[in-house]
Write an enzyme that holds these catalytic residues in place. Structure first.
Site, PDB file in Angstrom:
ATOM      1  N   VAL A   4     -21.315 -18.243   6.142  1.00 39.97           N
ATOM      2  CA  VAL A   4     -21.903 -16.910   5.993  1.00 39.97           C
ATOM      3  C   VAL A   4     -20.770 -15.886   5.949  1.00 39.97           C
ATOM      4  CG1 VAL A   4     -23.358 -15.136   7.062  1.00 39.97           C
ATOM      5  CG2 VAL A   4     -24.060 -17.535   7.151  1.00 39.97           C
ATOM      6  N   GLY A  47     -16.777 -13.532   8.812  1.00 40.89           N
ATOM      7  CA  GLY A  47     -17.372 -14.748   8.251  1.00 40.89           C
ATOM      8  C   GLY A  47     -17.542 -15.784   9.336  1.00 40.89           C
ATOM      9  N   LYS A  48     -18.303 -16.788   9.080  1.00 49.81           N
ATOM     10  CA  LYS A  48     -18.409 -17.907  10.029  1.00 49.81           C
ATOM     11  C   LYS A  48     -18.976 -19.111   9.302  1.00 49.81           C
ATOM     12  CE  LYS A  48     -17.687 -18.395  14.515  1.00 49.81           C
ATOM     13  NZ  LYS A  48     -16.788 -17.522  15.288  1.00 49.81           N
ATOM     14  N   GLY A  49     -18.588 -20.285   9.754  1.00 51.88           N
ATOM     15  CA  GLY A  49     -19.116 -21.506   9.170  1.00 51.88           C
ATOM     16  C   GLY A  49     -19.611 -22.436  10.248  1.00 51.88           C
TER      17      GLY A  49
END
Ligand code: GLU
Length: 424
Positions: free
Chosen positions: A68, A113-115
């Site tokens: 995201v 962001g992040k995953g």
């Protein structure tokens, strides 16, 4: 980590709700335009991917992964990747938004962001984790890059995972691209001081908070929930500052010794035994009990939803310094405030990690590497300034440090968005 999340409502336990509830109050206090409110709250881009993997026994499995990108106004998106069975899209969304505000508060020129990949690394071999990582990177490769989105470690991902990310991306680019990811091994372009950075940043803001409240740190009692990378390093540095670490915990449970734990010995013990439990001279407590131990500084450094509407009234501390992302639910905020507990919120307190990630990216891009003392000095300056900037906003608007932090982060990103204008 056992906590109180089981007993709260689904809404209270949803990290995106936790982010949105604070965002809403902060936006209202700032008088944010309703359209701008929508822009800043909504993630810019979300990618869901299926990750097919051949397991060691020859069978195939498909894992679900996400990346995201919450906001790209200020620069490339930045944020870790977590591997956990508990990953959900809403969790990754919240973590990505928190990265946006965190970077803005620390004045680091990145967006958030992040995953996440839904998997249980404790049930996977090293080779299986490597295959998941490489295929995940291949699936998100179009939206990441040194100028687009730069991943980093998060829960259950480490420098080995970062090395595989760097290698996979570089093989596609046909040349080494160290700036694609941060938290790499030192020999691969990692920055000195990055591993310790989040814990070191917590130590700096704890010192700032105690000075701000005029409470001596020397001799102050400290309780640390979580003895992973973040919690153990913060505990060691606070111990070296002269604080009295009275209780710590890990996934297996907690230990307490009101006279104080020798953290140097405890680190050796935890390394050898893979848990803090059984440390000589301590008694055992549960993770729930640990949060309620009477203390001066409570440092939740484990996971989300640990301090909730169910246990906030039993917490007895002067300050809380949030090492984890989202350890306190929005419903608990008011209860802590009523008790006069000073909270240094996650998006300020744990910003040391992304700050040194930024330094790593800078070093990778100009191909020249700093001494550790230079990294630590710059980190200290960044954290002190971030703490003071948040405190100034909190004082000006007469709000908590949490709201002050959201207001500062939102205001900075709003400025960037409005100054750039909306491309059409
Ligand atoms: N995962 C860390 C965080 O939540 C670090 C992110 C980064 O270094 O990009 O802040």
């Amino acid at each position: 980590m056992a906590g109180s999340s089981g007993s709260i409502s689904a809404k209270e336990g949803n990290p995106f709700e936790a982010m949105s509830a604070r965002f809403e109050v902060a936006a209202r206090k700032l008088g944010l335009d309703p359209g701008l409110y929508e822009i800043l709250k909504t993630p810019d881009r979300e990618l869901a991917v299926s990750i097919p993997v051949e397991m060691d026994d020859g069978s195939y499995r498909v894992f679900q992964g996400y990346r995201v990108q919450h906001n790209m106004a200020s620069g490339p998106c930045k944020g870790g990747i977590r591997f956990s069975p508990e990953v959900t899209l809403d969790e990754v969304r919240a973590l990505a938004a928190w990265m946006t505000w965190k970077c803005a508060i620390a004045n680091v020129p990145f967006g958030g962001g992040k995953g996440g990949v839904i998997c249980d690394p404790s049930q996977l071999s090293r080779r299986e984790i490597e295959r998941i990582t490489r295929r995940y990177v291949a699936m998100i490769i179009d939206i990441i890059g040194p100028e687009r989105d730069v991943p980093a470690p998060d829960m259950n991902t480490n420098e080995n995972v970062m090395a595989w990310i760097m290698d996979t991306y570089s093989m596609h680019a046909r040349h080494a691209v160290p700036a694609i990811v941060t938290g790499k091994p030192i020999g691969l372009g990692g920055s000195l001081g990055r591993t310790e950075a989040t814990g070191r940043g917590l130590d700096v803001v704890t010192r700032e908070a105690m000075a701000y409240l005029d409470i001596p740190l020397r001799g102050a009692r400290v309780v640390v929930q979580g003895f992973g990378n973040v919690g153990s390093i913060a505990a060691r540095l606070l111990y070296e500052d002269g604080a009295n670490i009275v209780a710590v915990s890990d996934v297996h449970g907690g230990i307490v010794n009101p006279a104080g734990l020798n953290v140097h010995e405890l680190l050796k013990f935890a390394r050898a035994n893979r848990t803090v439990r059984g440390f000589p001279g301590s008694s055992e407590i549960t993770n729930e009990e640990l949060l309620e131990v009477q203390t001066d500084i409570l440092l939740p450094a484990a996971t989300e939803n640990q301090i909730t509407s169910r246990n906030a009234d039993r917490i007895s501390t002067r300050i809380i310094v949030e090492g984890a992302n989202g350890p306190t639910t929005a419903a608990a905020d008011a209860l802590l405030e009523e008790k006069g507990i000073f909270v240094v919120p996650d998006i300020l307190a744990n910003a040391g990690g992304v700050t040194v990630s930024y330094f790593e990216w800078v070093q990778n891009r100009y191909g020249y590497y700093w001494e550790e003392a230079e990294v630590n000095d710059r980190l200290e300056n960044t954290m002190v300034k971030a703490f003071r900037d948040v405190a100034t906003v909190a004082e000006k608007f007469d709000v908590s440090m949490r709201l002050g932090a959201y207001m500062l982060g939102i205001d900075r990103v709003a400025y960037t968005t409005l100054t750039r204008g909306i491309y059409a």
